[in-house]
Design a protein around this motif. Structure first.
Motif, mmCIF file in Angstrom:
data_model
loop_
_atom_site.group_PDB
_atom_site.id
_atom_site.type_symbol
_atom_site.label_atom_id
_atom_site.label_comp_id
_atom_site.label_asym_id
_atom_site.label_seq_id
_atom_site.Cartn_x
_atom_site.Cartn_y
_atom_site.Cartn_z
ATOM 1 N N GLN A 1 0.835 -1.201 0.000
ATOM 2 C CA GLN A 1 0.000 0.000 0.000
ATOM 3 C C GLN A 1 0.874 1.257 0.000
ATOM 4 O O GLN A 1 0.561 2.242 -0.680
ATOM 5 C CB GLN A 1 -0.913 -0.013 1.226
ATOM 6 N N GLN A 2 1.987 1.216 0.744
ATOM 7 C CA GLN A 2 2.898 2.354 0.756
ATOM 8 C C GLN A 2 3.494 2.583 -0.639
ATOM 9 O O GLN A 2 3.631 3.722 -1.092
ATOM 10 C CB GLN A 2 4.032 2.110 1.767
ATOM 11 N N VAL A 3 3.808 1.483 -1.377
ATOM 12 C CA VAL A 3 4.337 1.610 -2.740
ATOM 13 C C VAL A 3 3.293 2.249 -3.647
ATOM 14 O O VAL A 3 3.579 3.199 -4.392
ATOM 15 C CB VAL A 3 4.768 0.231 -3.281
ATOM 16 N N PHE A 4 2.059 1.720 -3.597
ATOM 17 C CA PHE A 4 0.998 2.257 -4.459
ATOM 18 C C PHE A 4 0.752 3.729 -4.157
ATOM 19 O O PHE A 4 0.578 4.554 -5.068
ATOM 20 C CB PHE A 4 -0.297 1.464 -4.262
ATOM 21 N N LEU A 5 0.735 4.066 -2.846
ATOM 22 C CA LEU A 5 0.476 5.442 -2.449
ATOM 23 C C LEU A 5 1.569 6.376 -2.968
ATOM 24 O O LEU A 5 1.293 7.469 -3.459
ATOM 25 C CB LEU A 5 0.374 5.530 -0.918
ATOM 26 N N ASN A 6 2.801 5.919 -2.897
ATOM 27 C CA ASN A 6 3.917 6.747 -3.361
ATOM 28 C C ASN A 6 3.851 6.965 -4.871
ATOM 29 O O ASN A 6 4.051 8.078 -5.370
ATOM 30 C CB ASN A 6 5.236 6.079 -2.962
ATOM 31 N N VAL A 7 3.558 5.894 -5.637
ATOM 32 C CA VAL A 7 3.490 6.004 -7.095
ATOM 33 C C VAL A 7 2.348 6.921 -7.503
ATOM 34 O O VAL A 7 2.495 7.788 -8.387
ATOM 35 C CB VAL A 7 3.337 4.607 -7.737
ATOM 36 N N ILE A 8 1.162 6.781 -6.848
ATOM 37 C CA ILE A 8 0.015 7.640 -7.184
ATOM 38 C C ILE A 8 0.319 9.095 -6.837
ATOM 39 O O ILE A 8 -0.048 10.016 -7.592
ATOM 40 C CB ILE A 8 -1.254 7.148 -6.458
ATOM 41 N N SER A 9 1.024 9.331 -5.721
ATOM 42 C CA SER A 9 1.370 10.707 -5.344
ATOM 43 C C SER A 9 2.292 11.338 -6.385
ATOM 44 O O SER A 9 2.128 12.517 -6.730
ATOM 45 C CB SER A 9 2.044 10.708 -3.960
ATOM 46 N N ASN A 10 3.262 10.567 -6.868
ATOM 47 C CA ASN A 10 4.155 11.089 -7.904
ATOM 48 C C ASN A 10 3.385 11.411 -9.187
ATOM 49 O O ASN A 10 3.636 12.430 -9.855
ATOM 50 C CB ASN A 10 5.261 10.091 -8.204
ATOM 51 N N ALA A 11 2.431 10.539 -9.556
ATOM 52 C CA ALA A 11 1.619 10.792 -10.749
ATOM 53 C C ALA A 11 0.759 12.031 -10.559
ATOM 54 O O ALA A 11 0.590 12.843 -11.484
ATOM 55 C CB ALA A 11 0.752 9.574 -11.066
ATOM 56 N N ARG A 12 0.199 12.187 -9.333
ATOM 57 C CA ARG A 12 -0.619 13.381 -9.045
ATOM 58 C C ARG A 12 0.213 14.647 -9.191
ATOM 59 O O ARG A 12 -0.237 15.637 -9.783
ATOM 60 C CB ARG A 12 -1.175 13.255 -7.628
ATOM 61 N N TYR A 13 1.433 14.619 -8.707
ATOM 62 C CA TYR A 13 2.307 15.799 -8.815
ATOM 63 C C TYR A 13 2.630 16.097 -10.293
ATOM 64 O O TYR A 13 2.590 17.255 -10.722
ATOM 65 C CB TYR A 13 3.606 15.543 -8.045
ATOM 66 N N ALA A 14 2.909 15.053 -11.091
ATOM 67 C CA ALA A 14 3.248 15.252 -12.497
ATOM 68 C C ALA A 14 2.065 15.819 -13.280
ATOM 69 O O ALA A 14 2.226 16.711 -14.127
ATOM 70 C CB ALA A 14 3.699 13.929 -13.120
ATOM 71 N N LEU A 15 0.830 15.330 -12.999
ATOM 72 C CA LEU A 15 -0.352 15.817 -13.714
ATOM 73 C C LEU A 15 -0.682 17.253 -13.317
ATOM 74 O O LEU A 15 -1.034 18.083 -14.164
ATOM 75 C CB LEU A 15 -1.548 14.903 -13.444
ATOM 76 N N ASN A 16 -0.570 17.573 -12.030
ATOM 77 C CA ASN A 16 -0.849 18.952 -11.593
ATOM 78 C C ASN A 16 0.173 19.928 -12.149
ATOM 79 O O ASN A 16 -0.146 21.089 -12.431
ATOM 80 C CB ASN A 16 -0.858 19.023 -10.060
ATOM 81 N N SER A 17 1.417 19.464 -12.329
ATOM 82 C CA SER A 17 2.451 20.344 -12.868
ATOM 83 C C SER A 17 2.188 20.661 -14.337
ATOM 84 O O SER A 17 2.462 21.773 -14.807
ATOM 85 C CB SER A 17 3.838 19.699 -12.717
ATOM 86 N N LYS A 18 1.663 19.690 -15.068
ATOM 87 C CA LYS A 18 1.424 19.907 -16.497
ATOM 88 C C LYS A 18 0.060 20.554 -16.758
ATOM 89 O O LYS A 18 -0.083 21.394 -17.656
ATOM 90 C CB LYS A 18 1.505 18.565 -17.245
ATOM 91 N N TYR A 19 -0.942 20.163 -15.962
ATOM 92 C CA TYR A 19 -2.293 20.703 -16.142
ATOM 93 C C TYR A 19 -2.763 21.294 -14.820
ATOM 94 O O TYR A 19 -3.367 20.579 -13.996
ATOM 95 C CB TYR A 19 -3.270 19.610 -16.587
#
Length: 821
Positions: A709-727
């Motif tokens: 769960q910690q792995v999934f949470l970390n990967v989703i957080s990184n994706a959230r940061y990348a999407l917010n940075s672009k859009y």
């Protein structure tokens, strides 16, 4: 075929017919013109007669049509041919009389009223009425009344004091139409009674004269033609009779002289032709030989090496039949030129073959013949029984085969005797001409070249087969490009990567198989190597079956015999696993270093940081709400806890085995659901669309629930940061896609979870560093750089793999691969 007499008669008759036709035509035109003038004069006379009649003037003056009866009757009486079609008399105000012939079916309203000229000259017109298409000659005239003058007025007119026009005025108009039907009948009557008989008389007379003239002129020519026919048959004794002293008679005399000269020339030519025929027969035979040799040579030009033996057998048959031989054969050296084998043979029907019994013949048994052949001499034996005693071995061999005559031609290659070409005559004695022997020598040369070509191709095929087998069994990829960087060839291993056959790569370029950026990089390296003329070793990216690999490439320039670079030879092999092992070892060293660091300083940091946090908390508790002191205390507590978390993460690297959580069978969907409970609301708040493709049919995995769960949470957080940075706001591509599927790696089953986003991506130059400890792509203060490092360690401890694929500003794929429970 039409004779000259018939041609001349036809020509003169045609000329007479043309002249007669033209004469009749001119006569007809003249007669027609006379008739038209007569009709014209008649019409003009009629209108003038009426115009000058006093009763007509009286009728016009007082508008009394009754006064016109007598003048009109006089006019009708003059019309004996009934040519008057219509008549119209009118004054200035109205029409007094309007009549038409009873045989004319027209309406007088269709005939326009014509006003005649006031100068008493009749106006002549010819028109065709539109309603009935009847033709008329139309005549009209104005009726003028002249004033009577006194003597004084007359004198004044004489002296031009009074204009003549002042003494006259117009009373009315007279219009008469004459029909053309009588004129046409008269012309037709003239044609039948005069024109046609005249033409017939001219034609018959002219043809009779032409027949007489042609007979007189052609008779000597006909006799001359008959004599010419006899000359054509070869009889030059006939002559033409001279019947006159004119040009035709002179022509007959000259013709007789020509016949006499021709007879003499013919006798001389006959002798010359017989000699030339013999030369032409010899030349024709040579041409036939040349054509025969050309045909044989052509057959051997494109002949495959496997078909050379069959080609020689066919040629032996053709040459044997052409030269009227009974047997033709080829012997080739074997056993280091000590023996000869009869390798090819053709026999005519009824002739016994000798090929099988003439294998391994020792050349030393036939010294006389072999000596001649080694001197490259042709052996021509018109009669075998006449061979000398020192050629007894050769004589006995030929006699044992029933040979009566033979010719043997040496087969030479590279200045050495490699065999012989022979022809036997069994049924009769035969002498071969020089042309025959020359032909056989050329054929022997063709055979030698074909056999040598076959030997070289077989040797080349064996050699090429060895190198090809070696090349194709190498695991490395090998290719060859020309100076234009187009592929020339490659081995099967490389062709399988490109999903083509090896022979299909010729003419292709890197752009046909690789992305434009990668192809351009390959071509740039090739150009540099050819320009510098130095071999290079390169580690570069390579795509095989859609997977990006790292390969070690060795490229070297290829030069021709003049030293000019003509292409590039390359060989490369996959070092992706080696690089991965190296990176894994490097990462392990990094983690060990971090672990040692954590083990050395964790306890030293924990004690003072705990004191700092406690003291800061006391400060917060004692400070008033909203004061600056409370804010500073909270900040100290926050940063202290952050330091404590970092130390805790470092302790994970130092002693990962200290964590006592046990692995249990779990479903990926359940772990993902627990993870989304923590971060799902935040994704909705950021307008990130979540697309989930995780089936409950996926098999269970063996895992530490909290760690995965910690792995999934970390990967989703990184994706959230990348999407917010672009859009920063809402966007249709602001989407996180999570899908799960099963896979097999090294025959072991795994579950694969793929996180795909279209965010800012990761630059290619740092893609292999993102899992290193303390390495972060986020701005300072927004990440510790330990998230993906910890995820990587967790997945490794579970026996899985963490794979990251990304293109900057395009997308990022994070794949978590976990073994089944």
């Amino acid at each position: 075929m039409m004779g000259i007499r018939a041609k001349l008669t036809l020509f003169t008759s045609t000329l007479v017919i043309i002249i007669a036709t033209l004469s009749c035509l001119f006569f007809l035109i003249h007669v027609k013109r006379q008739q038209e003038e007569a009709l014209n004069n008649f019409g003009m006379s009629l209108v003038l007669l009426l115009a000058q009649d006093s009763e007509v003037k009286y009728a016009m003056t007082y508008t009394q049509p009754a006064f016109l009866d007598t003048p009109i009757k006089r006019i009708r009486a003059l019309d004996r041919e009934e040519e008057i079609g219509y008549l119209r008399v009118s004054n200035i105000q109205t029409t007094l009389v309007e009549e038409k012939a009873p045989w004319i079916n027209i309406d007088m309203k269709e005939i326009p009223i014509q006003k005649g000229a006031e100068n008493q000259d009749a106006l002549f017109t010819s028109r065709i009425l539109a309603c009935s298409q009847k033709a008329f000659y139309d005549f009209s005239i104005a009726v003028i009344e002249k004033t009577t003058f006194s003597e004084e007025a007359f004198a004044s007119q004489v002296f031009e004091e009074i204009s003549e026009k002042k003494g006259q005025h117009t009373l009315g108009y007279i219009q008469i139409g004459l029909s053309l039907h009588k004129l046409s009948k008269r012309i037709h009557r003239i044609i039948w009674k005069s024109v046609i008989p005249l033409g017939a008389i001219i034609i018959s007379g002219g043809i009779s004269i032409s027949i007489f003239l042609t007979r007189y002129l052609i008779s000597p020519l006909k006799q001359m033609a008959n004599v010419t026919l006899d000359i054509a048959k070869g009889d030059l004794t006939h002559t033409v009779n001279v019947q006159s002293q004119d040009e035709i008679g002179q022509l007959s005399v000259n013709f007789n002289k020509m016949t006499s000269s021709l007879k003499k020339s013919y006798d001389d030519l006959k002798q010359e032709i017989s000699e030339r025929r013999r030369a032409e027969e010899l030349l024709a035979f040579r041409v036939k030989i040349e054509a025969f040799i050309a045909a044989i040579s052509t057959n051997f030009i494109n002949l495959a090496s496997s078909e050379v033996d069959a080609g020689i057998n066919r040629a032996l048959k053709q040459i044997g039949e052409f030269s009227d031989a009974d047997r033709s054969y080829v012997f080739l050296n074997s056993g280091e030129e000590k023996m000869m084998d009869n390798t090819h043979e053709w026999c005519a029907k009824g002739i016994q073959p000798q090929k099988e019994r003439l294998k391994g013949v020792f050349v030393e048994q036939f010294p006389w013949g072999i000596e001649k052949l080694k001197r490259f001499e042709t052996i021509h034996v018109p009669r075998v029984n006449d061979l000398p005693d020192h050629a007894s071995a050769e004589r006995e061999l030929q006699q044992s085969q029933g040979v009566q005559s033979c010719v043997i031609v040496p087969m030479i290659y590279g200045g050495s005797l490699v065999g012989l070409l022979g022809f036997d005559s069994v049924r009769r004695e035969k002498t071969w001409t020089n042309e025959d022997i020359g032909m056989l020598q050329i054929v022997a040369e063709i055979f030698v070249n074909a056999l040598e070509h076959k030997r070289m191709e077989e040797a080349l095929r064996v050699s090429e087969g060895k190198y090809r087998m070696l090349l194709e069994n190498l695991p490395q990829r090998i290719f060859y490009k020309d100076k234009n960087l187009q592929y020339v060839s490659c081995n099967e291993t490389y062709a399988r990567d490109l999903k083509i056959r090896a022979d299909e790569i010729q003419g292709k370029t890197d752009y046909d198989f690789f992305p434009a950026v990668l192809a351009e990089k390959y071509r740039s390296d090739d150009k540099r190597i050819m320009r510098l003329e130095k071999a290079e070793e390169i580690e570069e990216k390579y795509i095989s079956n859609g997977q990006e690999l790292t390969v070690h490439t060795v490229k070297t320039p290829i030069k021709n015999e003049k030293g000019s670079v003509i292409g590039v030879l390359g060989i490369f092999w996959d070092i992706t696993e080696k690089i991965a092992l190296q990176m894994g070892a490097m990462r392990s060293r990094h983690l060990a270093s971090v672990g040692e660091l954590a083990a050395g300083v964790a306890h030293e940091i924990n004690n003072p940081i705990t004191g700092i946090i406690n003291c800061a908390q006391i400060l917060v508790n004692k400070s008033a709400k909203g004061t600056r002191e409370e804010d500073i205390g909270n900040r100290i507590v926050k940063e202290g806890k952050r330091i404590a978390d970092i130390v805790k993460s470092l302790l994970f690297f130092a002693r990962p085995s200290d964590r006592k959580e046990q692995k249990f069978a779990a479903h990926v969907l359940e772990i993902m659901s627990d993870t989304l409970v923590l971060i799902g609301s935040q994704l909705k708040k950021d307008n990130i669309q979540l697309v989930l493709h995780l089936s409950r049919e996926l098999p269970m995995i063996s895992a530490h629930h909290q760690q995965i769960q910690q792995v999934f949470l970390n990967v989703i957080s990184n994706a959230r940061y990348a999407l917010n940075s672009k859009y920063p706001g809402k966007h249709e591509n602001k989407m996180l896609e999570i899908r799960g599927e099963t896979t097999t790696i090294d025959n072991c089953p795994y579950v694969k979870v793929i996180f795909h986003d279209k965010g800012i991506g990761i630059p290619a130059d740092i893609l292999d560093k993102v899992t290193n400890p303390f390495f972060s792509t986020k701005p300072r203060g927004m990440g510790t750089g330990l998230g993906l490092s910890i995820c990587h360690s967790i997945i490794n401890n579970h026996g899985g793999k963490l794979l990251i694929d990304s293109v900057e500003k395009e997308f990022t794929n994070v794949t978590v691969v976990l073994p089944l429970g």
